[in-house]
Design a protein around this motif. Structure first.
Motif, PDB file in Angstrom:
ATOM      1  N   PRO A 151       0.891  -1.161   0.219  1.00  0.00           N
ATOM      2  CA  PRO A 151      -0.052   0.123   0.006  1.00  0.00           C
ATOM      3  C   PRO A 151       0.801   1.265   0.133  1.00  0.00           C
ATOM      4  N   SER A 152       0.282   2.249  -0.062  1.00  0.00           N
ATOM      5  CA  SER A 152       0.993   3.530  -0.217  1.00  0.00           C
ATOM      6  C   SER A 152       1.281   4.018   1.385  1.00  0.00           C
TER       7      SER A 152
ATOM      8  N   GLU B  61       3.189  -6.924   5.285  1.00  0.00           N
ATOM      9  CA  GLU B  61       3.769  -7.225   3.732  1.00  0.00           C
ATOM     10  C   GLU B  61       3.507  -6.003   2.833  1.00  0.00           C
ATOM     11  N   LEU B  62       4.567  -5.980   2.144  1.00  0.00           N
ATOM     12  CA  LEU B  62       5.008  -4.780   1.218  1.00  0.00           C
ATOM     13  C   LEU B  62       4.834  -5.337  -0.070  1.00  0.00           C
ATOM     14  N   ARG B  63       4.479  -4.404  -1.170  1.00  0.00           N
ATOM     15  CA  ARG B  63       4.562  -5.278  -2.662  1.00  0.00           C
ATOM     16  C   ARG B  63       5.121  -4.261  -3.186  1.00  0.00           C
TER      17      ARG B  63
ATOM     18  N   TYR C  20       9.248   2.693   2.823  1.00  0.00           N
ATOM     19  CA  TYR C  20      10.302   1.619   2.013  1.00  0.00           C
ATOM     20  C   TYR C  20       9.942   1.714   0.433  1.00  0.00           C
ATOM     21  N   LEU C  21      11.248   1.969  -0.113  1.00  0.00           N
ATOM     22  CA  LEU C  21      11.197   2.263  -1.467  1.00  0.00           C
ATOM     23  C   LEU C  21      11.747   1.094  -2.462  1.00  0.00           C
ATOM     24  N   CYS C  22      11.099   0.858  -3.460  1.00  0.00           N
ATOM     25  CA  CYS C  22      11.391  -0.159  -4.436  1.00  0.00           C
ATOM     26  C   CYS C  22      11.904   0.429  -5.773  1.00  0.00           C
TER      27      CYS C  22
ATOM     28  N   THR D 193       6.223   3.153  -0.013  1.00  0.00           N
ATOM     29  CA  THR D 193       5.171   2.544   1.338  1.00  0.00           C
ATOM     30  C   THR D 193       5.501   3.435   2.359  1.00  0.00           C
ATOM     31  N   ARG D 194       4.866   4.102   3.024  1.00  0.00           N
ATOM     32  CA  ARG D 194       5.017   4.664   4.261  1.00  0.00           C
ATOM     33  C   ARG D 194       4.675   3.830   5.372  1.00  0.00           C
TER      34      ARG D 194
END
Lengths: 112, 115
Positions: free
Chosen positions: B8-9, B20-22, B90-92, B110-111
């Motif tokens: 999510p943002s 879980e971050l995508r 978290y940056l991708c 994602t913050r």
């Protein structure tokens, strides 16, 4: 271990002032060099990059950077800054096909 | 889409919960990176994928952090038993590794806020 050092954590300038942000790295051998910028509320985006050839690289918005191999440096410059240049600037380095290492960033505030 | 997307943002969670971050990279990009951005800490490297394998996990701060990538595309970063110090953006990023032009393209991040 490989590292990237950005000398200034926070820089404040007035509009029309000249800018130089320092970046030094500890890799040996052939490297790729980058400057990324993050404007307030926006994604990180590439400002300019050096892979080979002319060590003076021109980027977007009037920015340039000079690769000095003997000094392991890749300093970012702009002759006359604008208020819209307020952002955080990241220097980054990698060797071919290896991960990119970023510096800790420099926050630039331009006073109108 | 044309760029890297993350979801999510924003994520607010309670201490001790798993998250879980995508990340969906740009199509065709074989390299994928996860970073953590905290105030005053700059961009902290977490893990790097080349295809589905992770040749460099050296940046993961503890064994509570793990990541996987499937089909050479989507990646998920999992943080177990979250702590307040995990709060960050978290940056991708993805890049077309395999040639010398390893420019990275970043997602919006994602913050994560751990209460």
């Amino acid at each position: 271990a490989q590292s990237v050092s950005q000398h200034n954590h926070h820089v404040i300038l007035s509009e029309a002032a000249s800018l130089e942000l320092g970046c030094n790295y500890s890799y040996g051998g052939t490297v790729n060099l980058f400057w990324y910028v993050q404007y307030p509320g926006q994604h990180l985006q590439l400002l300019l990059k050096y892979f080979s050839g002319d060590p003076l690289v021109k980027g977007i918005k009037g920015f340039e950077a000079e690769f000095i191999k003997s000094k392991f440096s890749f300093n970012l410059r702009k002759p006359s800054v604008q208020w819209s240049d307020t952002a955080e600037y990241f220097c980054a380095v990698n060797r071919r096909d290896d991960k990119i290492i970023f510096g800790k960033g420099t926050r630039l505030h331009i006073l109108p | 889409g044309a760029g890297v997307s993350q979801s999510p943002s924003n994520k607010v969670t309670e201490k001790g919960k798993d998250v879980e971050l995508r990340c969906d990279p740009i199509s065709g990009h074989t390299a994928l990176y996860w970073y953590r951005q905290s105030l005053g800490q700059g961009l902290e490297f977490l893990i790097y994928f080349q295809g589905n394998s992770a040749p460099d996990k050296s940046g993961l701060p503890s064994d509570r952090f793990s990541a996987e990538r499937t089909g050479g595309s989507v990646s998920t970063l999992t943080i177990q038993r979250t702590q307040q110090e995990d709060s960050a953006v978290y940056l991708c990023a993805s890049s077309f590794a395999g040639d010398s032009y390893n420019e990275q393209f970043f997602g919006p991040g994602t913050r994560l806020t751990v209460l």
